[in-house]
Design an enzyme around this catalytic site. Structure first.
Site, PDB file in Angstrom:
ATOM      1  N   PRO A  31       0.811  -1.153   0.006  1.00 14.04           N
ATOM      2  CA  PRO A  31       0.026  -0.115   0.103  1.00 14.04           C
ATOM      3  C   PRO A  31       0.695   1.187   0.147  1.00 14.04           C
ATOM      4  O   PRO A  31       1.957   1.363   0.676  1.00 14.04           O
ATOM      5  CB  PRO A  31      -0.683  -0.096   1.140  1.00 14.04           C
ATOM      6  CG  PRO A  31      -0.884  -1.602   1.783  1.00 14.04           C
ATOM      7  CD  PRO A  31       0.445  -2.185   1.105  1.00 14.04           C
ATOM      8  N   GLY A  85       2.203   3.714  -5.080  1.00 13.03           N
ATOM      9  CA  GLY A  85       1.940   4.598  -6.092  1.00 13.03           C
ATOM     10  C   GLY A  85       1.240   3.811  -7.434  1.00 13.03           C
ATOM     11  O   GLY A  85       1.415   4.248  -8.577  1.00 13.03           O
ATOM     12  N   HIS A 128      17.029   0.352  28.878  1.00 12.81           N
ATOM     13  CA  HIS A 128      16.464  -0.571  27.892  1.00 12.81           C
ATOM     14  C   HIS A 128      17.142  -0.134  26.530  1.00 12.81           C
ATOM     15  O   HIS A 128      17.574  -0.742  25.727  1.00 12.81           O
ATOM     16  CB  HIS A 128      15.113  -0.759  28.044  1.00 12.81           C
ATOM     17  CG  HIS A 128      14.416  -1.747  27.065  1.00 12.81           C
ATOM     18  ND1 HIS A 128      14.136  -3.122  27.380  1.00 12.81           N
ATOM     19  CD2 HIS A 128      13.954  -1.666  25.825  1.00 12.81           C
ATOM     20  CE1 HIS A 128      13.802  -3.559  26.299  1.00 12.81           C
ATOM     21  NE2 HIS A 128      13.579  -2.981  25.256  1.00 12.81           N
ATOM     22  N   GLU A 129      16.535   1.090  26.239  1.00 15.97           N
ATOM     23  CA  GLU A 129      17.061   1.432  24.857  1.00 15.97           C
ATOM     24  C   GLU A 129      18.704   1.601  24.564  1.00 15.97           C
ATOM     25  O   GLU A 129      18.860   1.485  23.545  1.00 15.97           O
ATOM     26  CB  GLU A 129      16.425   3.138  24.608  1.00 15.97           C
ATOM     27  CG  GLU A 129      14.845   2.859  24.678  1.00 15.97           C
ATOM     28  CD  GLU A 129      14.543   2.190  23.349  1.00 15.97           C
ATOM     29  OE1 GLU A 129      14.945   2.076  22.517  1.00 15.97           O
ATOM     30  OE2 GLU A 129      13.235   1.829  23.552  1.00 15.97           O
TER      31      GLU A 129
END
Length: 640
Positions: free
Chosen positions: A237, A240, A460-461
């Site tokens: 999706p 174009g 965590h990140e």
């Protein structure tokens, strides 16, 4: 006007009924009043009982007492003229319960008044039909039916559209079987050309063959060549597909007829095939022409799949008619059929065979060069503080995996953010904020989280970033890390620039698994506690590992087998035995366990770097690539 007339008639009928009811109420009396005011003075001449329910009293003009004879009711003629009988008029009425009780009460009243039995008021029983009242009931019923019919007509016009003054191209109540076609002729002002479409150069080159034929059809016919009758535009999706079909019509200079696959479907039997015939009939009348059916999977789904309907199913009848129109006995040349779908795997095989949709043109998500071209198209329409080429390349690098619709959304969001901030022009900061908005959703500024939760998200990140940075074969460089809560990204997110290569090795997938588990390992090593924040990471690891074991053949125990899970809802059996399933489950657990041990080892080796990045995240909330380079240095392993 018709509605106003109907309500006017209804109002008049209502007024007439009200007047009649008021008149009847004025004439109505009780039996006691009849006895004292009419019977005792001798004014009642006769009583007519209508339909055994209403007693109508006819009154004399002068009283006649009980001792008078009936001859006294005749006047003596004067001046030699003829005699004249006194007339009586119907003036009063009263309701009776039953005939027997009424006769008993009347006889008792006359005996109590001492009226001679020969002079008792006569009672006449009649069965009457009030024609005026019946006519009013009939008119009222007719008016209600007319109103319902008119409302039904309006609802049908709303449902199917107005047929228009010329009766063409509409879907009114009498034009349900006609196709509602969006038609664009060669003189249309809002035409789209190939220069307006970017990021799909290979697809444009392949579809150019149709344009060349439509422009120079005689050249091909002289050599005995036949143009492919149809092309199926396949892709995710937003890539174009519809825009490319419009550009094909604009370049070829021929009429372009467009319909959606769902426009053919109605609950009324036979409407779908009728609209297919109507569409191709109009296309042949203006040939050479292009017919574009968007989302063809609405009617092109494989017959006998995904339901229990029989041969009279409306969708299957519509598909059969489409197959005949594209390549049947009465097929004529000059009509090129284009169709768009993002689910080619469910289409009927008869629809995809040569002679109908000869070509399948794949339109994938654009690469970095394609995104650069798409950004240049949309940036020309914006008011920037620099040239569009200044922004296109950096934005293309910041938007990996974005389709054309996503890029258009980023440009629009940047313009909206600049307008809200009352900026004179759109800057790079606005584009970066727009990208964050598209990826992670709206920033939740009012979401209150505790310091402990914020610290957990930061570590965590940070752990995931360090694990991906130091892994040997992780080829996805980190672009940005954020712990700002957003709508779609929970409490934080990390943005990577994925490699454009299409193939991945076993070692690369293992390192990607380690990078994904980096957040969970950082919580365990540095905080000593694990949280639920790694749920999405574990879900990704599970899907990825099952694919490696059961689909890609990376397991020695399972062997060189590809056993993908089927998405068919009616598939009741697995393509492998329970014993094989147990082997797959064991291999997945072993693979993930090894990856987690390796991840914990990496986090312990770079514990200081994880803590530095986490503390910097708590301070700045958003870190970019240059911040990571300043702490960790250049990547030890280059992208391959």
């Amino acid at each position: 006007m018709f509605v106003l007339s109907i309500f006017t008639l209804l109002l008049l009928v209502r007024i007439m009924f009200s007047l009649m009811s008021a008149l009847e109420e004025l004439m109505q009396i009780s039996f006691q009043e009849f006895k004292t005011k009419l019977l005792e003075p001798g004014l009642a001449e006769k009583i007519v009982v209508s339909n055994k329910s209403v007693a109508k009293v006819y009154v004399r003009s002068s009283p006649c007492y009980a001792n008078q004879t009936t001859d006294d009711a005749i006047e003596t003629p004067t001046n030699g003229g003829p005699s004249r009988t006194k007339t009586s008029q119907y003036k009063y009425n009263f309701n009776i319960g039953s005939v027997e009780s009424f006769e008993e009460k009347l006889e008792e009243a006359q005996e109590a008044l001492g009226i001679d039995p020969h002079n008792h008021v006569p009672v006449i029983y009649v069965d009457e039909v009030n024609w005026f009242q019946e006519l009013m009931h009939f008119v009222l019923t007719l008016l209600i039916l007319c109103c319902l019919w008119f409302i039904g007509i309006i609802m049908l016009q709303i449902r199917f559209g107005d047929g228009g003054p010329d009766g063409q191209g509409g879907r009114g109540i009498f034009n349900i079987g006609k196709a509602q076609i969006t038609k664009m002729d060669k003189n249309a002002k809002d035409k789209v050309f190939f220069k307006d479409v970017a990021g799909c150069d290979e697809a444009k080159q392949e579809i150019m063959e149709f344009v060349h034929f439509l422009k120079n059809s005689k050249k091909y016919e002289e050599l005995g060549a036949k143009i492919p009758k149809g092309a199926l535009l396949v892709g995710p999706p937003g890539t174009g597909k519809t825009l490319l079909a419009k550009a094909t019509a604009g370049e070829s200079g021929v009429p372009f007829l467009s319909m959606s696959g769902s426009d053919f479907m109605e609950m009324i039997v036979g409407v779908g095939p009728s609209r297919v015939r109507s569409l191709f009939q109009e296309a042949r009348q203006c040939a050479p022409s292009i017919v574009f059916i968007d989302e063809i999977d609405a009617i092109g789904r494989e017959r006998g799949r995904g339901g229990f309907s029989g041969g009279n199913d409306e969708r299957e009848s519509t598909l059969n008619q489409l197959l005949v129109e594209m390549d049947g006995f009465g097929t004529t040349s000059g009509v090129v059929v284009l169709a768009g779908t993002n689910r080619p795997d469910i289409l009927d095989r008869a629809l995809l065979r040569p002679g109908r949709f000869d070509r399948q043109i794949t339109i994938d998500k654009p690469d970095i060069k394609g995104r650069d071209q798409i950004f240049q198209i949309y940036l020309k329409k914006l008011k920037l503080d620099n040239e569009p080429s200044y922004y296109s390349q950096p934005l293309a690098a910041l938007t990996p995996g974005f389709a054309g619709a996503d890029i258009a959304n980023v440009c629009n969001e940047a313009a909206l953010i600049a307008a809200r901030n009352e900026s004179a022009a759109i800057t790079m900061e606005h584009f970066e904020a727009a990208i964050d908005r598209v990826i992670g959703g709206l920033e939740k500024k009012n979401k209150v989280i505790s310091k402990l939760e914020r610290r957990t998200v930061a570590y965590h990140e940070s752990g995931r970033s360090v694990a991906g940075r130091v892994s040997n074969h992780s080829r996805d460089p980190l672009l940005k890390v954020s712990i700002v809560p957003r709508g779609n990204a929970a409490l934080g997110f990390a943005q990577y620039a994925p490699n454009e290569n299409l193939l991945m090795t076993k070692e690369q997938l293992f390192d990607v698994t380690c990078m994904t588990l980096g957040g969970r390992a950082a919580e365990q090593v540095l905080l000593g506690k694990i949280s639920t924040g790694a749920q999405n990471d574990l879900e990704k690891v599970t899907k990825m590992t099952y694919a490696q074991i059961a689909v890609y053949g990376f397991s020695d125990k399972v062997g060189l087998l590809s056993l993908p899970r089927r998405d068919d809802a009616f598939e009741m059996t697995k393509p492998y035995s329970n014993k094989t399933g147990a082997i797959i489950d064991g291999e997945v657990r072993e693979w993930v366990g090894k990856a987690y041990e390796r991840t914990v080892q990496l986090i312990e080796e770079h514990k200081e770097h994880v803590a530095q990045i986490a503390e910097l995240l708590l301070e700045k909330e958003i870190l970019h690539q240059e911040d990571l380079v300043r702490i960790l240095g250049e990547r030890p392993y280059k992208s391959g």
